[in-house]
Design a protein around this motif. Structure first.
Motif, PDB file in Angstrom:
ATOM      1  N   ASP A 246       0.947  -1.215   0.361  1.00 57.50           N
ATOM      2  CA  ASP A 246      -0.251  -0.139   0.027  1.00 57.50           C
ATOM      3  C   ASP A 246       0.999   1.446   0.186  1.00 57.50           C
ATOM      4  O   ASP A 246       0.690   2.300  -1.222  1.00 57.50           O
ATOM      5  CB  ASP A 246      -1.086   0.121   1.390  1.00 57.50           C
TER       6      ASP A 246
ATOM      7  N   THR B   9       2.365   2.909  -3.225  1.00 58.23           N
ATOM      8  CA  THR B   9       1.062   3.278  -4.153  1.00 58.23           C
ATOM      9  C   THR B   9       1.332   4.851  -3.134  1.00 58.23           C
ATOM     10  O   THR B   9       0.765   5.515  -4.447  1.00 58.23           O
ATOM     11  CB  THR B   9       0.041   2.161  -4.296  1.00 58.23           C
ATOM     12  N   SER B  10       1.232   4.425  -2.196  1.00 55.60           N
ATOM     13  CA  SER B  10       1.164   5.786  -1.705  1.00 55.60           C
ATOM     14  C   SER B  10       2.328   6.798  -1.908  1.00 55.60           C
ATOM     15  O   SER B  10       1.879   8.179  -1.762  1.00 55.60           O
ATOM     16  CB  SER B  10      -0.091   5.894   0.113  1.00 55.60           C
TER      17      SER B  10
ATOM     18  N   ARG C  49      -4.184  -1.162  -4.675  1.00 58.17           N
ATOM     19  CA  ARG C  49      -5.743  -0.882  -4.337  1.00 58.17           C
ATOM     20  C   ARG C  49      -4.857  -0.091  -2.925  1.00 58.17           C
ATOM     21  O   ARG C  49      -4.437  -1.134  -1.702  1.00 58.17           O
ATOM     22  CB  ARG C  49      -7.128  -0.568  -3.955  1.00 58.17           C
ATOM     23  N   LEU C  50      -4.959   0.817  -2.024  1.00 60.10           N
ATOM     24  CA  LEU C  50      -5.138   0.884  -0.975  1.00 60.10           C
ATOM     25  C   LEU C  50      -6.035   0.224   0.565  1.00 60.10           C
ATOM     26  O   LEU C  50      -7.211   0.985  -0.077  1.00 60.10           O
ATOM     27  CB  LEU C  50      -4.635   3.256  -0.284  1.00 60.10           C
TER      28      LEU C  50
ATOM     29  N   GLY D 169      -5.530   3.957   3.760  1.00 58.82           N
ATOM     30  CA  GLY D 169      -5.849   4.947   3.309  1.00 58.82           C
ATOM     31  C   GLY D 169      -7.214   5.601   4.073  1.00 58.82           C
ATOM     32  O   GLY D 169      -7.721   4.730   4.213  1.00 58.82           O
ATOM     33  N   ASN D 170      -7.161   6.902   4.278  1.00 62.10           N
ATOM     34  CA  ASN D 170      -7.395   7.395   5.401  1.00 62.10           C
ATOM     35  C   ASN D 170      -7.922   6.727   6.872  1.00 62.10           C
ATOM     36  O   ASN D 170      -9.003   6.239   7.183  1.00 62.10           O
ATOM     37  CB  ASN D 170      -9.307   8.094   4.766  1.00 62.10           C
TER      38      ASN D 170
ATOM     39  N   MET E 190      -3.101   9.193   2.713  1.00 54.62           N
ATOM     40  CA  MET E 190      -2.615   8.249   2.437  1.00 54.62           C
ATOM     41  C   MET E 190      -2.059   7.389   3.052  1.00 54.62           C
ATOM     42  O   MET E 190      -0.825   6.468   2.276  1.00 54.62           O
ATOM     43  CB  MET E 190      -1.636   8.736   1.411  1.00 54.62           C
ATOM     44  N   GLY E 191      -1.854   8.054   4.242  1.00 55.59           N
ATOM     45  CA  GLY E 191      -0.995   6.600   5.373  1.00 55.59           C
ATOM     46  C   GLY E 191       0.550   7.312   5.569  1.00 55.59           C
ATOM     47  O   GLY E 191       0.935   6.346   6.328  1.00 55.59           O
TER      48      GLY E 191
END
Length: 570
Positions: free
Chosen positions: A92, A95-96, A303-304, A308-309, A376-377
């Motif tokens: 994850d 990607t972020s 995908r996150l 994510g959030n 986005m972490g």
């Protein structure tokens, strides 16, 4: 062909917005060309691309949102389910990291018109991971709470930037300290290029930590991977980076070959990708096999799912506020000093106000990017000192940063390839750029020890502490002490005891322009203009009234018409 392209683009609205040479803009930037900006942006991205995998690896050490089933933290390899979850967090974060770097870099270029790349900062991510959250969540607060502190930090920075406080903090710094920060950053990135995260030439000694390295895997200490037991300077990847990524790049620069640094990085990477060679980036080990399988996927969008959030706004916890304050403390000096130094290196600093173009917008973009990164972490986003690589390639406008952002956007989909650039491919480029930035020291005031010692402390502590903020703090505090004590002694002795060569000291004063940013000064000017018009109208009316008391009706009427015309003219 390239000259024709540059001329056509410069003579357009796009060229005037970015102030390309030949655009006709009154503040066009000399030697700025569209094709050069593209090459500079690619170079900046190539040097920064390592952050995709490095940041994901560091932040995933916190365990992210994974929950350890045992009361204590889960050491690696003790719980397969937890290890699988941590690996998903790392995917994850790849990607972020690429996504927030793309967003921040593009906005920095498009809005602030600065050739500065943005990404989650090294040092800040280590502080986030190991000091705040801790390895696998063993720190003072949870991963979710730490992200909420980072999110709030971004908005605090935004307010400080809107009101000009971040810009003012750098502008009031003495000139020698500012030069020392830029030169210290040059040493810092050269040190990164020479260390294990680059060429691996140094950092292999357990006694002094900066002794010679470059040993092969079988010559490393089994209990301390990365440190050499014997056989220093024998790693073939180190020599590949030195000669192909280093000396070849320098020779290309000597003959002014365009894109010399980018050519060196990619040639070294291409040679390192094939397997079953002594310089491969994918050794025949389980880790190497996994890296090569990931590399062969070429295209992958992840995908996150876990980062994510996931913020936890539990501000009733006092340790969250402690984390927020320390993030502010470290990041405000780190990012502010880096942005200022990169703008100066690009020749965009105003010699009178000591500010750089679009500073308020630049700091606001940085602040918003910090908060977006938290969503986005990831840890705080900052300006990257590796941007100096693209600037040295000729990047002078925001097009450079926009190209860097677009490359990071592509990296979201091609992460397996872009994350496979080996560290020895970028190490040589970092050393070369460091040698270009160190030339700032020739303008430091070395004639007065009260100026030279704080500058030297700044210069040396930045690379040795691996932190820009610590070097700035050391320089500022020592400067205050070495200036305040002689001033106090001179006042107490009524001017009889002063340093013999005080005349050689560098003059310091608050630069013109004040603390208010440009937009606030414009509002004040408009308000003053409105006040002047009202004053003129009031004065004119009062004067006319007095005249009317001593003149007849006809003369008073004529004067009234003249006064009305004068007021309209004003």
């Amino acid at each position: 062909m390239f000259d024709l392209i540059d001329a056509r683009i410069a003579d357009s609205a796009f060229g005037r917005w970015f102030r390309l040479e030949g655009s006709g803009h009154p503040k066009e930037r000399l030697d700025s060309r569209f094709t050069t900006e593209i090459r500079a942006g690619l170079t900046t991205w190539a040097v920064m691309a390592y952050i995709i995998s490095v940041n994901a690896s560091i932040i995933s050490d916190t365990g992210g949102t994974c929950v350890c089933p045992t009361p204590d933290f889960c050491p690696t390899g003790t719980n397969p389910a937890y290890d699988t979850c941590v690996n998903e967090v790392r995917n994850d974060l790849i990607t972020s990291t690429a996504a927030v770097s793309a967003l921040a870099s593009f906005l920095m270029g498009a809005l602030a018109n600065l050739p500065v790349g943005m990404a989650p900062g090294l040092g800040l991510n280590a502080y986030f991971a190991y000091s705040i959250v801790g390895f696998h969540g063993s720190g003072i607060i949870s991963y979710r709470e730490a992200l909420s502190a980072v999110f709030l930090e971004g908005w605090v920075f935004f307010i400080l930037s809107i009101f000009g406080l971040r810009q003012w903090l750098v502008r009031v710094m003495p000139h020698s300290l500012v030069l020392a920060v830029g030169a210290g950053i040059g040493l810092f990135i050269a040190f990164i290029g020479l260390a294990s995260s680059g060429l691996g030439v140094i950092g292999g000694n357990t006694t002094n930590l900066v002794g010679l390295g470059g040993c092969t895997a079988q010559d490393m200490l089994p209990t301390l991977p990365g440190y050499c037991a014997t056989g220093v300077l024998r790693n073939p990847t180190m020599w590949l980076g030195i000669f192909l990524g280093g000396f070849l790049t320098i020779l290309l620069m000597l003959y002014r070959v365009r894109g010399a640094i980018l050519i060196g990085i990619f040639l070294t990477s291409i040679v390192s990708w094939p397997r079953l060679t002594s310089v491969t980036y994918f050794p025949p080990t389980p880790t190497g096999d996994a890296m090569f399988e990931y590399f062969k996927q070429v295209v992958q969008f992840h995908r996150l799912e876990r980062v994510g959030n996931v913020l936890d706004f539990d501000f009733s916890n006092g340790k969250v506020w402690y984390a927020l304050v320390t993030f502010l403390y470290v990041d405000i000096l780190d990012t502010t000093g880096t942005l200022y130094s990169m703008a100066k290196f690009a020749g965009l600093r105003n010699p009178v106000t000591l500010d750089f173009e679009n500073s308020t917008i630049a700091y606001c973009v940085d602040a918003v990017s910090i908060s977006m990164g938290a969503l986005m972490g990831t840890s705080p986003v900052t300006a990257f000192i590796e941007s100096a690589t693209g600037i040295s390639e000729g990047g002078k406008t925001g097009i450079t940063a926009m190209v860097t952002g677009l490359c990071f956007l592509v990296s979201v989909f091609f992460a397996p390839v872009f994350a496979s650039i080996p560290p020895w491919a970028t190490g040589g480029a970092l050393v070369i750029v460091g040698s270009l930035m160190i030339r700032n020291i020739r303008d430091i005031n070395w004639d007065y020890i009260g100026d030279s010692v704080p500058a030297f402390l700044t210069l040396i502590i930045i690379p040795l502490s691996y932190n820009i903020a610590y070097g700035v703090i050391a320089g500022v505090l020592s400067y205050i002490i070495l200036r305040a004590l002689p001033w106090a002694i001179a006042r107490l002795s009524k001017g009889h005891i002063v340093p013999p060569n005080i005349d050689a000291a560098e003059e310091w004063s608050v630069p013109p322009g004040g603390i208010m940013p440009f937009w606030m000064r414009m509002l004040v000017r408009r308000a003053n203009r409105g006040g002047d018009l009202e004053m003129n109208a009031s004065d004119s009316g009062s004067s006319q009234h007095e005249r009317g008391r001593v003149q007849d009706v006809d003369e008073k009427s004529e004067k009234s018409s003249v006064s009305s015309y004068s007021l309209r003219s004003s």
